[in-house]
Design a protein around this motif. Structure first.
Motif, short mmCIF file in Angstrom:
data_model
loop_
_atom_site.label_atom_id
_atom_site.label_comp_id
_atom_site.label_asym_id
_atom_site.label_seq_id
_atom_site.Cartn_x
_atom_site.Cartn_y
_atom_site.Cartn_z
N GLU A 1 45.60 36.17 42.83
CA GLU A 1 45.54 37.12 42.64
C GLU A 1 43.85 36.57 41.52
OE1 GLU A 1 48.28 38.95 39.95
OE2 GLU A 1 49.21 39.83 41.67
N LEU A 2 44.49 35.00 40.42
CA LEU A 2 43.45 34.57 40.09
C LEU A 2 41.92 33.68 40.88
CD1 LEU A 2 42.74 33.25 37.06
CD2 LEU A 2 44.19 31.02 38.10
N ASP A 3 42.34 33.59 41.79
CA ASP A 3 40.86 33.60 42.90
C ASP A 3 39.46 35.04 42.52
OD1 ASP A 3 41.59 31.10 42.89
OD2 ASP A 3 42.86 31.44 45.11
N VAL B 1 40.31 37.67 40.52
CA VAL B 1 39.85 37.29 39.17
C VAL B 1 38.18 36.50 39.23
CG1 VAL B 1 39.61 37.40 36.22
CG2 VAL B 1 41.97 38.55 38.67
N ARG B 2 38.51 35.61 39.42
CA ARG B 2 37.62 35.12 39.24
C ARG B 2 35.68 35.01 40.07
NH1 ARG B 2 40.15 28.73 39.24
NH2 ARG B 2 40.99 28.95 37.03
N SER B 3 35.56 35.38 41.52
CA SER B 3 35.14 35.33 42.05
C SER B 3 34.43 37.43 41.44
CB SER B 3 35.91 36.14 43.81
OG SER B 3 36.85 37.05 43.53
N ARG B 4 35.15 38.02 41.07
CA ARG B 4 34.95 39.14 40.42
C ARG B 4 33.58 38.88 39.63
NH1 ARG B 4 39.86 43.63 40.90
NH2 ARG B 4 39.83 44.02 43.21
N ARG B 5 34.76 37.97 38.44
CA ARG B 5 33.84 37.86 37.00
C ARG B 5 32.46 37.09 37.89
NH1 ARG B 5 36.11 34.27 32.57
NH2 ARG B 5 34.31 34.03 31.36
N HIS B 6 32.31 35.70 38.82
CA HIS B 6 31.47 34.95 38.91
C HIS B 6 30.19 36.16 39.79
CE1 HIS B 6 28.89 31.99 40.37
NE2 HIS B 6 29.18 32.95 41.96
N ARG B 7 31.05 37.49 40.38
CA ARG B 7 30.00 38.65 41.31
C ARG B 7 29.18 39.63 39.88
NH1 ARG B 7 33.62 39.03 44.97
NH2 ARG B 7 34.09 41.11 43.80
N GLN C 1 28.55 38.55 36.28
CA GLN C 1 27.97 37.40 35.65
C GLN C 1 26.70 36.96 36.77
OE1 GLN C 1 30.47 33.38 35.72
NE2 GLN C 1 30.63 34.76 33.28
N GLN D 1 48.42 32.12 42.48
CA GLN D 1 47.07 31.78 42.95
C GLN D 1 46.26 32.78 42.88
OE1 GLN D 1 46.68 28.92 41.10
NE2 GLN D 1 44.63 29.26 42.17
#
Length: 308
Positions: free
Chosen positions: A272-274, A276-282, A284, A270
């Protein structure tokens, strides 16, 4: 003297004693008063006996019966004597009192209140004996009493009866008559000694009683052996259950460890998933800014060229 409320026709509860078989008996009660009387029956061994009814209300001058059922015995008591007792309590109650209204508080002894009590004892008798002669009167004691009476009576009679030598007059000088009298006297004395000796010998119990006692002992031994086998079987079952419980505890512990490890892995995934999501958001969020910056530079350059 307290007045008697109930008349109980029998002060004994007689049960036919057979191993592994129930036995019942009944007792009749009579209300001797012109009032309503409540009764309650108690026993020193309630797990062994079932009383029906164990409480109730009797009309004036009425009678009723209650029955007592003894549970199937598994062991023969010593000398076939029971120590169980029953108590019948009775007291005067108002008219209209019902059976379900009878409680133990009604029979508490207070000043000005009449509480009558009757005690009954329990007697066992075997199947092959008459009901009129209770078993718990030992035959040996009866035989000894009879032997003592017979002994005393025989000794009294033998001492009161004159011997042949005393009852017959023998003329002096008649040697033959004297010899015959002495022979008769010695024979009579020997006969009396034999009678007294036989009477003084202890009277043995009857063969029937000895046989019955032996049968009860054999049945008791069989019951003890069966009980020992049952105990051993129960011990083996308990051991088996203990082993199963131990295995179940180990399984529960193993599953608990697995659950804990799975929970830890879940938390790490969970996290690691968070991440990855934060990196992807940054990523984007930063891409449009770069695109705008490049478009601005290109526009400035084109404007400069067109201006020159």
């Amino acid at each position: 003297m307290k007045p008697e409320l109930l008349e109980v026709r029998s002060r004994e509860l007689r049960f036919l004693f057979e191993l592994k078989k129930q036995s019942s008996c009944s007792v009749q009660m009579i209300n001797k008063t012109d009032q309503y009387v409540a009764f309650k029956i108690k026993t020193t061994n309630p797990k062994k006996y079932c009383v029906s009814p164990n409480a109730g209300v009797m009309d004036p001058n009425a009678s009723c019966e209650f029955s007592v059922t003894m549970q199937a015995p598994k062991v023969v008591p010593p000398d076939m004597i029971s120590r169980d007792k029953f108590l019948i309590q009775s007291t005067v109650v108002p008219e209209g009192t019902k059976e379900e209204d009878v409680t133990s508080n009604m029979f508490v002894k207070e000043e000005g209140k009449i509480v009558d009590e009757k005690r009954l004892k329990v007697i066992f008798y075997p199947p092959d004996s008459a009901e009129s002669s209770p078993v718990n009167e030992p035959l040996k004691q009866m035989d000894n009493n009879e032997s003592r009476e017979l002994k005393d009576d025989t000794v009294h009679k033998s001492s009161a009866r004159p011997t042949v030598a005393e009852s017959i007059e023998v003329p002096k000088g008649d040697g033959e008559s004297v010899e015959v009298t002495k022979k008769e006297e010695s024979h009579n004395k020997r006969k009396e000694k034999d009678v007294v000796k036989k009477v003084e010998e202890p009277v043995k119990p009857s063969q029937e009683y000895a046989k019955r006692k032996e049968e009860f002992a054999q049945i008791n031994n069989i019951d003890e052996q069966t009980l020992a086998k049952d105990v051993e079987a129960m011990k083996s079952k308990v051991k088996e259950l203990d082993s199963k419980v131990t295995e179940a505890k180990a399984t529960i512990l193993h599953l608990s460890e697995e659950k804990r490890s799975v929970t830890q892995e879940k938390h790490s995934l969970q996290g690691e998933l968070d991440l990855v999501r934060s990196r992807r958001h940054r990523a984007q969020v930063g891409f449009p800014m770069l695109f705008v910056f490049m478009v601005g530079l290109v526009s400035l350059y084109l404007g400069y060229l067109l201006h020159n």
